[in-house]
Design an enzyme around this catalytic site. Structure first.
Site, PDB file in Angstrom:
ATOM      1  N   ASP A   4       0.784  -1.248   0.000  1.00 47.42           N
ATOM      2  CA  ASP A   4       0.000   0.000   0.000  1.00 47.42           C
ATOM      3  C   ASP A   4       0.811   1.291   0.000  1.00 47.42           C
ATOM      4  O   ASP A   4       0.418   2.269   0.661  1.00 47.42           O
ATOM      5  CB  ASP A   4      -0.945   0.037   1.202  1.00 47.42           C
ATOM      6  CG  ASP A   4      -1.926  -1.110   1.247  1.00 47.42           C
ATOM      7  OD1 ASP A   4      -2.022  -1.853   0.267  1.00 47.42           O
ATOM      8  OD2 ASP A   4      -2.590  -1.269   2.279  1.00 47.42           O
ATOM      9  N   LYS A  44      -6.075  -5.679  -3.218  1.00 51.12           N
ATOM     10  CA  LYS A  44      -6.770  -6.175  -2.028  1.00 51.12           C
ATOM     11  C   LYS A  44      -7.826  -5.171  -1.597  1.00 51.12           C
ATOM     12  O   LYS A  44      -7.804  -4.015  -1.992  1.00 51.12           O
ATOM     13  CB  LYS A  44      -5.781  -6.439  -0.891  1.00 51.12           C
ATOM     14  CG  LYS A  44      -5.144  -5.201  -0.281  1.00 51.12           C
ATOM     15  CD  LYS A  44      -4.218  -5.579   0.868  1.00 51.12           C
ATOM     16  CE  LYS A  44      -3.517  -4.409   1.489  1.00 51.12           C
ATOM     17  NZ  LYS A  44      -4.337  -3.529   2.297  1.00 51.12           N
ATOM     18  N   CYS A  92      -2.358  -2.237   7.950  1.00 50.25           N
ATOM     19  CA  CYS A  92      -2.097  -3.230   6.900  1.00 50.25           C
ATOM     20  C   CYS A  92      -0.772  -3.952   7.079  1.00 50.25           C
ATOM     21  O   CYS A  92      -0.671  -5.136   6.753  1.00 50.25           O
ATOM     22  CB  CYS A  92      -2.181  -2.573   5.533  1.00 50.25           C
ATOM     23  SG  CYS A  92      -3.850  -1.924   5.211  1.00 50.25           S
TER      24      CYS A  92
END
Length: 181
Positions: A9, A86, A119
């Site tokens: 990310d 995701k 995350c």
């Protein structure tokens, strides 16, 4: 036995003027780029870029088809590198990340990315639960200030609290400099 890099990310919404700005994302991204370059020179077939796309507009960031959801320029994937999309903090949940790692006989992973407290934490814990030997490069990660009721926890304390917890039972935690040695 093989090692893979998982870049979680590192997306535009986490940088200045993004919808979920983190503390010092540029430094973390620069370190992640150094690790990415090392893998490109030494293990180019095992690079996985993780991109979070919000499954609901209520999240407020990483919205589909927005500049904020795009991977940041410091770690843009090359054509042959894997991109896994995701919708949850855990990079393994409802994705093909695990199967792609298993196909390549990966047993060890190196994790960098954002946000440490969400995350990164979820991905590292899941990786270990799935049997992967995991290394977290802590200074190639970034997070933000958190609060609960009237208590505010500065970003640096959030980062080190989560890194410390992961180091205790889940991951080998090291710096970019130590990894590159």
């Amino acid at each position: 036995m093989s090692t893979a890099l998982i870049i979680v990310d590192i997306q535009n919404d986490y940088f200045p003027n993004g919808k979920m700005e983190l503390s010092n994302p540029e430094k973390a991204a620069a370190n992640a780029a150094k690790v990415l370059e090392w893998f490109r020179q030494n293990n180019k077939d095992n690079i996985f870029h993780i991109q979070h796309i919000a499954s609901s507009p209520e999240l407020g960031f990483f919205l589909p088809n927005t500049e904020g959801a795009e991977l940041h320029e410091t770690v843009l994937p090359l054509e042959h590198e894997n991109i896994i999309v995701k919708n949850f903090p855990n990079s393994f949940l409802k994705t093909d990340l695990e199967s792609k790692l298993r196909e390549k006989d990966v047993t060890k992973i190196v994790v960098v990315g954002m946000m440490t407290h969400m995350c990164i934490d979820a991905t590292v814990r899941a990786a270990v639960d799935l049997g992967f030997e995991t290394t977290l490069i802590e200074d190639a990660c970034a997070t933000r200030e958190l609060s609960y009721q009237d208590k505010v926890v500065p970003a640096e304390q959030v980062h080190f609290a989560f890194v410390s917890a992961l180091k205790s039972m889940y991951a080998n935690v090291i710096s970019t400099e130590d990894f590159l040695k």
